[in-house]
Motif scaffolding. Structure first.
Motif, PDB file in Angstrom:
ATOM      1  N   UNK A  18     -12.737 -30.589 -20.905  1.00 18.28           N
ATOM      2  CA  UNK A  18     -11.424 -29.956 -20.971  1.00 18.28           C
ATOM      3  C   UNK A  18     -11.336 -29.062 -22.204  1.00 18.28           C
ATOM      4  N   UNK A  19     -11.942 -29.514 -23.319  1.00 18.67           N
ATOM      5  CA  UNK A  19     -12.027 -28.660 -24.494  1.00 18.67           C
ATOM      6  C   UNK A  19     -12.811 -27.389 -24.176  1.00 18.67           C
ATOM      7  N   UNK A  20     -13.943 -27.560 -23.497  1.00 23.92           N
ATOM      8  CA  UNK A  20     -14.719 -26.398 -23.112  1.00 23.92           C
ATOM      9  C   UNK A  20     -13.970 -25.482 -22.166  1.00 23.92           C
ATOM     10  N   UNK A  21     -13.153 -26.081 -21.306  1.00 28.68           N
ATOM     11  CA  UNK A  21     -12.364 -25.294 -20.360  1.00 28.68           C
ATOM     12  C   UNK A  21     -11.315 -24.466 -21.092  1.00 28.68           C
ATOM     13  N   UNK A 268     -10.073 -26.924 -11.319  1.00 31.71           N
ATOM     14  CA  UNK A 268     -11.034 -27.213 -12.393  1.00 31.71           C
ATOM     15  C   UNK A 268     -10.485 -28.282 -13.340  1.00 31.71           C
ATOM     16  N   UNK A 269      -9.170 -28.320 -13.526  1.00 27.69           N
ATOM     17  CA  UNK A 269      -8.576 -29.371 -14.362  1.00 27.69           C
ATOM     18  C   UNK A 269      -8.741 -30.730 -13.687  1.00 27.69           C
ATOM     19  N   UNK A 270      -8.557 -30.777 -12.365  1.00 28.60           N
ATOM     20  CA  UNK A 270      -8.797 -32.012 -11.623  1.00 28.60           C
ATOM     21  C   UNK A 270     -10.252 -32.454 -11.785  1.00 28.60           C
ATOM     22  N   UNK A 271     -11.182 -31.524 -11.674  1.00 25.13           N
ATOM     23  CA  UNK A 271     -12.603 -31.857 -11.750  1.00 25.13           C
ATOM     24  C   UNK A 271     -12.990 -32.458 -13.092  1.00 25.13           C
ATOM     25  N   UNK A 272     -12.478 -31.897 -14.190  1.00 26.01           N
ATOM     26  CA  UNK A 272     -12.930 -32.356 -15.509  1.00 26.01           C
ATOM     27  C   UNK A 272     -12.145 -33.554 -16.024  1.00 26.01           C
ATOM     28  N   UNK A 273     -11.123 -33.995 -15.280  1.00 25.42           N
ATOM     29  CA  UNK A 273     -10.342 -35.148 -15.742  1.00 25.42           C
ATOM     30  C   UNK A 273     -10.340 -36.317 -14.768  1.00 25.42           C
ATOM     31  N   UNK A 277     -17.160 -36.085 -14.072  1.00 20.66           N
ATOM     32  CA  UNK A 277     -17.316 -35.065 -15.113  1.00 20.66           C
ATOM     33  C   UNK A 277     -16.474 -35.386 -16.348  1.00 20.66           C
ATOM     34  N   UNK A 278     -15.459 -36.215 -16.175  1.00 16.92           N
ATOM     35  CA  UNK A 278     -14.613 -36.577 -17.319  1.00 16.92           C
ATOM     36  C   UNK A 278     -15.389 -37.363 -18.369  1.00 16.92           C
ATOM     37  N   UNK A 279     -16.526 -37.940 -17.965  1.00 21.12           N
ATOM     38  CA  UNK A 279     -17.320 -38.734 -18.906  1.00 21.12           C
ATOM     39  C   UNK A 279     -18.334 -37.903 -19.677  1.00 21.12           C
ATOM     40  N   UNK A 280     -18.442 -36.629 -19.329  1.00 25.53           N
ATOM     41  CA  UNK A 280     -19.340 -35.747 -20.074  1.00 25.53           C
ATOM     42  C   UNK A 280     -18.820 -35.604 -21.501  1.00 25.53           C
TER      43      UNK A 280
END
Length: 369
Positions: A18-21, A268-273, A277-280
């Motif tokens: 999310x930071x990267x996003x 994309x917010x759904x994907x990264x949270x 992928x949220x554990x990356x």
């Protein structure tokens, strides 16, 4: 509505992707301003000197919508469980230190490098409050318009959190807020529509719905609210960006393209949270995320002047690349040596003062009773 039960988060509340996003959204906006927006100081527009680059860069304007969805998630996550004073202190200390530096730096650079630019002392001083749109004072840098929208959202969330809302109330709010805002706009209730940030409410609300799914668990009600907010955003919010692109660049955008970009901003917010992928994790992603705000604040007026100065020697493309890299470096310095230390000190001071004020108010109320 079904009453949801608070669940203990299964993941650490730090989303590296999310930071990267956030950083990617900032770079998208930078690309739009440098490679698609017809800046007067840059001579021939990119649409004529590099039409293939322009064709993609114009979509960078949707980085703003992505910012709003991310804010809906992050601000709710950071505010829940905090006192009103702690929430206010955290938002002020987060927004203002880099902003003050950005306003002053931009004003000085513009005054020195572009003395014909209409920026005066009164405008600069009122801009420092971040409330200048309320007084009809223009932005020192055009990107500040989004900060006014963010401030509205912070106030809305702050008021909501005063009531210590249950999960179902948060979802009900995420569902009702865009509707009420749209009705206010349709009925000509300008003050209410402005207060509720009608054109952008569905984007923030979608981010809030994503957070509710993350925090309280997946269920049909929450996903229906998210689907509604996303559809509402596609219908009422993303067309504003498409219209802005068409107005500013004289390049039309199809409704299909607007729809895809709106869905992508939420998706994309759904994907990264909400997915694995949220554990990356990655410190470099967190570092990039820290550059987002100062880069966003400093890139437009200052960056355009830098490109203009370097273009005769380096050429348009090299000047644009060098400017972007240099401003990322400046953003790192601002993040590390201004945002962090000044923000922490300001936050501690505000929390202490607001806590003391609240304590004095409670004591006075007890004496009066």
């Amino acid at each position: 509505m079904v009453e949801l039960q608070a669940a203990t988060p299964s993941r650490v509340e730090r989303f590296s992707l999310l930071d990267g996003l956030r950083f990617a959204a900032a770079l998208a906006v930078v690309a739009y301003h440098y490679l698609a927006f017809p800046e007067p100081g840059l001579g021939a527009p990119v649409s004529s000197v590099g039409p293939e680059v322009f064709r993609f860069a114009k979509y960078g304007a949707f980085g703003v919508d992505l910012f709003f969805v991310i804010s809906g998630f992050v601000i709710l996550m950071s505010g829940l469980g905090r006192s009103a004073g702690a929430f206010v202190a955290s938002r002020i200390s987060r927004l203002y230190p880099a902003y003050w530096l950005g306003v002053l730096s931009t004003a000085v650079v513009v005054a020195v490098a572009a003395p014909g630019h209409p920026v005066d002392l009164r405008q600069v001083l009122v801009n420092l409050t971040m409330l200048h749109p309320a007084f009809g004072v223009g932005d020192v840098d055009p990107v500040y318009w989004t900060l006014w929208i963010e401030l509205h959202f912070y106030v809305i969330v702050g008021v909501l959190l005063l009531f210590k809302p249950a999960p179902s109330v948060l979802l009900a709010f995420a569902l009702a807020w865009p509707v009420v805002a749209a009705l206010a706009q349709l009925t000509g209730s300008d003050l209410l529509a402005t207060t509720l940030i009608a054109p952008h409410a569905p984007l923030f609300a979608a981010g809030m719905a994503v957070f509710c799914i993350y925090r309280y668990g997946s269920n049909s009600i929450a996903w229906l609210v998210l689907a509604f907010d996303t559809a509402f955003a596609v219908a009422a919010s993303t067309p504003n960006i498409g219209a802005s692109i068409a107005r500013n660049t004289d390049s039309s955008m199809s409704s299909t393209a607007e729809t895809v970009m709106g869905l992508a901003c939420v998706g994309v917010v759904v994907l990264v949270t909400l997915t694995p992928l949220s554990r990356v994790s990655g410190r470099w992603l967190t570092t990039l995320g820290a550059l987002t705000y100062p880069l966003y604040l400093l890139h437009q007026n200052i960056g355009v002047l830098m490109i203009h100065a370097m273009e005769p020697v380096e050429g348009r493309w090299a000047a644009t690349g060098v400017t972007t890299v240099l401003l990322c470096g400046v953003a790192y310095v601002v993040s590390r040596y201004v945002e962090r230390p000044v923000g922490r000190a300001l936050r501690r001071r505000l929390e202490g003062d607001l806590g003391a004020l609240a304590g004095a108010t409670r004591r006075r109320s007890r004496r009066a009773a």
